[in-house]
Motif scaffolding. Structure first.
Motif, PDB file in Angstrom:
ATOM      1  N   PRO A 212       0.826  -1.213   0.000  1.00 30.15           N
ATOM      2  CA  PRO A 212       0.000   0.000   0.000  1.00 30.15           C
ATOM      3  C   PRO A 212       0.863   1.267   0.000  1.00 30.15           C
ATOM      4  O   PRO A 212       1.857   1.365   0.734  1.00 30.15           O
ATOM      5  N   ILE A 213       0.481   2.235  -0.820  1.00 30.58           N
ATOM      6  CA  ILE A 213       1.178   3.522  -0.925  1.00 30.58           C
ATOM      7  C   ILE A 213       0.155   4.630  -0.677  1.00 30.58           C
ATOM      8  O   ILE A 213      -0.851   4.715  -1.400  1.00 30.58           O
ATOM      9  N   SER A 214       0.396   5.460   0.332  1.00 31.32           N
ATOM     10  CA  SER A 214      -0.520   6.567   0.646  1.00 31.32           C
ATOM     11  C   SER A 214       0.265   7.854   0.863  1.00 31.32           C
ATOM     12  O   SER A 214       1.469   7.833   1.117  1.00 31.32           O
ATOM     13  N   TYR A 215      -0.447   8.960   0.766  1.00 29.82           N
ATOM     14  CA  TYR A 215       0.124  10.255   1.139  1.00 29.82           C
ATOM     15  C   TYR A 215      -0.899  10.964   2.020  1.00 29.82           C
ATOM     16  O   TYR A 215      -2.101  10.724   1.942  1.00 29.82           O
ATOM     17  N   TRP A 216      -0.391  11.824   2.891  1.00 35.78           N
ATOM     18  CA  TRP A 216      -1.224  12.554   3.829  1.00 35.78           C
ATOM     19  C   TRP A 216      -0.913  14.041   3.685  1.00 35.78           C
ATOM     20  O   TRP A 216       0.254  14.436   3.638  1.00 35.78           O
ATOM     21  N   GLY A 220      -7.730  19.918   3.050  1.00 39.02           N
ATOM     22  CA  GLY A 220      -7.940  20.880   1.978  1.00 39.02           C
ATOM     23  C   GLY A 220      -6.839  20.913   0.941  1.00 39.02           C
ATOM     24  O   GLY A 220      -6.958  21.611  -0.072  1.00 39.02           O
ATOM     25  N   ARG A 221      -5.730  20.141   1.148  1.00 36.27           N
ATOM     26  CA  ARG A 221      -4.596  20.204   0.210  1.00 36.27           C
ATOM     27  C   ARG A 221      -4.315  18.835  -0.430  1.00 36.27           C
ATOM     28  O   ARG A 221      -3.210  18.566  -0.881  1.00 36.27           O
ATOM     29  N   LEU A 222      -5.316  17.993  -0.475  1.00 39.78           N
ATOM     30  CA  LEU A 222      -5.124  16.636  -0.977  1.00 39.78           C
ATOM     31  C   LEU A 222      -4.751  16.628  -2.466  1.00 39.78           C
ATOM     32  O   LEU A 222      -3.941  15.791  -2.902  1.00 39.78           O
ATOM     33  N   ASN A 223      -5.304  17.552  -3.243  1.00 40.94           N
ATOM     34  CA  ASN A 223      -4.991  17.576  -4.675  1.00 40.94           C
ATOM     35  C   ASN A 223      -3.516  17.886  -4.921  1.00 40.94           C
ATOM     36  O   ASN A 223      -2.894  17.319  -5.832  1.00 40.94           O
ATOM     37  N   GLU A 224      -2.939  18.782  -4.104  1.00 41.13           N
ATOM     38  CA  GLU A 224      -1.514  19.076  -4.234  1.00 41.13           C
ATOM     39  C   GLU A 224      -0.679  17.843  -3.877  1.00 41.13           C
ATOM     40  O   GLU A 224       0.357  17.584  -4.490  1.00 41.13           O
ATOM     41  N   GLY A 225      -1.132  17.091  -2.873  1.00 40.36           N
ATOM     42  CA  GLY A 225      -0.436  15.869  -2.509  1.00 40.36           C
ATOM     43  C   GLY A 225      -0.470  14.845  -3.626  1.00 40.36           C
ATOM     44  O   GLY A 225       0.520  14.153  -3.893  1.00 40.36           O
ATOM     45  N   TYR A 252       3.955   2.217   2.584  1.00 39.45           N
ATOM     46  CA  TYR A 252       4.732   3.446   2.503  1.00 39.45           C
ATOM     47  C   TYR A 252       3.789   4.629   2.559  1.00 39.45           C
ATOM     48  O   TYR A 252       2.964   4.834   1.669  1.00 39.45           O
ATOM     49  N   ASP A 253       3.892   5.401   3.643  1.00 37.18           N
ATOM     50  CA  ASP A 253       3.140   6.630   3.829  1.00 37.18           C
ATOM     51  C   ASP A 253       4.089   7.813   3.702  1.00 37.18           C
ATOM     52  O   ASP A 253       5.234   7.756   4.163  1.00 37.18           O
ATOM     53  N   GLN A 254       3.610   8.900   3.109  1.00 41.40           N
ATOM     54  CA  GLN A 254       4.338  10.163   3.101  1.00 41.40           C
ATOM     55  C   GLN A 254       3.418  11.248   3.630  1.00 41.40           C
ATOM     56  O   GLN A 254       2.245  11.310   3.247  1.00 41.40           O
ATOM     57  N   ILE A 255       3.959  12.099   4.502  1.00 38.08           N
ATOM     58  CA  ILE A 255       3.143  13.092   5.192  1.00 38.08           C
ATOM     59  C   ILE A 255       3.747  14.476   4.963  1.00 38.08           C
ATOM     60  O   ILE A 255       4.940  14.687   5.185  1.00 38.08           O
ATOM     61  N   ALA A 256       2.941  15.412   4.513  1.00 33.94           N
ATOM     62  CA  ALA A 256       3.355  16.805   4.339  1.00 33.94           C
ATOM     63  C   ALA A 256       2.958  17.575   5.596  1.00 33.94           C
ATOM     64  O   ALA A 256       1.762  17.723   5.883  1.00 33.94           O
ATOM     65  N   VAL A 257       3.963  18.033   6.342  1.00 31.07           N
ATOM     66  CA  VAL A 257       3.726  18.606   7.668  1.00 31.07           C
ATOM     67  C   VAL A 257       4.058  20.100   7.656  1.00 31.07           C
ATOM     68  O   VAL A 257       5.193  20.474   7.355  1.00 31.07           O
ATOM     69  N   ALA A 275       5.749  20.801   4.343  1.00 33.57           N
ATOM     70  CA  ALA A 275       4.570  20.998   3.495  1.00 33.57           C
ATOM     71  C   ALA A 275       4.895  21.704   2.195  1.00 33.57           C
ATOM     72  O   ALA A 275       4.100  21.675   1.257  1.00 33.57           O
ATOM     73  N   CYS A 276       6.094  22.306   2.076  1.00 35.17           N
ATOM     74  CA  CYS A 276       6.467  22.954   0.826  1.00 35.17           C
ATOM     75  C   CYS A 276       6.659  21.942  -0.305  1.00 35.17           C
ATOM     76  O   CYS A 276       6.779  22.334  -1.474  1.00 35.17           O
ATOM     77  N   VAL A 277       6.672  20.632   0.030  1.00 40.35           N
ATOM     78  CA  VAL A 277       6.725  19.619  -1.034  1.00 40.35           C
ATOM     79  C   VAL A 277       5.427  19.599  -1.833  1.00 40.35           C
ATOM     80  O   VAL A 277       5.403  19.173  -2.987  1.00 40.35           O
ATOM     81  N   LEU A 278       4.333  20.066  -1.225  1.00 41.57           N
ATOM     82  CA  LEU A 278       3.041  20.080  -1.902  1.00 41.57           C
ATOM     83  C   LEU A 278       3.067  21.097  -3.038  1.00 41.57           C
ATOM     84  O   LEU A 278       3.572  22.213  -2.874  1.00 41.57           O
ATOM     85  N   ARG A 279       2.501  20.723  -4.198  1.00 38.47           N
ATOM     86  CA  ARG A 279       2.574  21.592  -5.354  1.00 38.47           C
ATOM     87  C   ARG A 279       1.572  21.140  -6.410  1.00 38.47           C
ATOM     88  O   ARG A 279       1.027  20.036  -6.321  1.00 38.47           O
TER      89      ARG A 279
END
Length: 337
Positions: A212-216, A220-225, A252-257, A275-279
């Protein structure tokens, strides 16, 4: 080329081997306080009548032998918890002690208000360099590996992400929920992860159809993730095939904090990112300010994501014997960017 100079860093001697570490935690968010029960299961490497755990400014309330339920005497200094065992134990024996404590961590675990919603809080952790002893009584070096278990109780709207598999969520009174995470493969203490916040989960295609591969992302910023982490599955499969060693962890989880304590950190099965990884597709590739001496920077979002993922082989699975060799972890991961 020359070897680095400086004070030698010997391998730390151990008198016991931790087999499993279980922590049951609740928080007082506004005061940055953690209340915990840590159950440490271990086996001696020689005959011992006491154990010493790293514990930085923890307030120890009680210690108990889980085999006999006997209360154990202990001595607590600013950096070390020493527990007197009820009898002498030796190689081949197994014992389990439960430690009740609380702490206001000065490092390792970070409480902060959500910059997008000051009424909410975020907790993140970073353990490299021995920082986890600020919130866990633990053996605080990399030359011991053990399975770990986290039972974390939080109120709504918070969710909890940690290592391994989410075994269950247990509903408690007043809307509180306990998240039960279990990491069955052994890992070093600095790789224990804990993230608490109002995060939303997005799912990517499973690697090889089984991992399983997820991102968090903050709510409100799920589309950027989805855009930032879109190539993660391909990376997991590529590294697995390139190294001829399949990604070994449960998921594997990745979290934008927001306001993350460090640029990024590769815990086993979960990576924290700023969180600057979000784009979205209009964002520049790199993170930093313009460098007009180069055509491009090394630290693009894609490079950072692949670097932290590569650590799951070099650092998390194959681990240096002490942190003076941490450059090996980082060198292999940077080569893989």
């Amino acid at each position: 080329q020359r070897l680095p100079e400086g004070k030698p860093n010997p391998i730390r001697e151990r008198t016991f081997d931790i087999l499993h570490y279980k922590a049951n935690l609740v928080f007082e968010f506004a005061k940055g306080r953690v209340f915990g029960e840590a159950t440490v299961t271990l086996t001696p490497l020689r005959q011992i009548d006491s154990i010493a755990l790293d514990a930085f400014s923890l307030s120890i309330k009680s210690v108990r032998d889980e085999r006999t339920m006997a209360v154990l005497a202990f001595r607590s200094s600013p950096k070390v918890l020493t527990v007197k065992l009820s009898d002498t134990v030796g190689v081949g024996d197994t014992l389990s002690v439960k430690i009740v404590y609380d702490a206001t961590p000065r490092a390792g675990m970070y409480f902060k208000t959500d910059p997008d919603n000051p009424t909410k809080y975020i907790i993140d952790t970073y353990g490299e360099g021995g920082l986890h002893a600020n919130w866990l009584p633990i053996y605080n070096d990399v030359n011991d590996k053990f399975s770990s278990e986290m039972l974390i109780t939080v109120p709504p709207p918070y969710t909890v992400i940690s290592n391994g598999k989410l075994i269950e969520t247990i509903m408690k009174g007043e809307g509180f929920t306990t998240y039960h995470w279990l990491q069955t493969l052994p890992h070093s203490n600095y790789l224990i992860a804990l993230y608490v916040g109002d995060f939303e989960e997005g799912k990517l295609a499973s690697a090889f159809g089984t991992i399983p591969i997820s991102y968090w992302a903050p709510r409100g910023r799920l589309n950027e993730g989805a855009y930032a982490f879109r190539n993660t599955t391909k990376m997991v499969e590529f590294f697995s095939e390139r190294f001829n060693y399949r990604y070994p962890w449960d998921k594997y989880d990745q979290i934008a904090v927001p306001d993350y304590s460090i640029g990024a950190m590769e815990h086993t099965g979960v990576t924290g990112h700023r969180a600057c990884v979000l784009r979205d597709s209009t964002a520049p590739l790199d993170f930093g300010p313009p460098d007009f001496t180069q055509y491009s920077g090394d630290w693009s979002a894609e490079a950072t994501i692949s670097h932290e993922l590569a650590h799951h082989w070099f650092g998390d699975n194959l681990t240096c014997r002490n942190l003076s060799y941490i450059w090996l972890n980082e060198s292999f991961a940077s080569y893989c960017m």
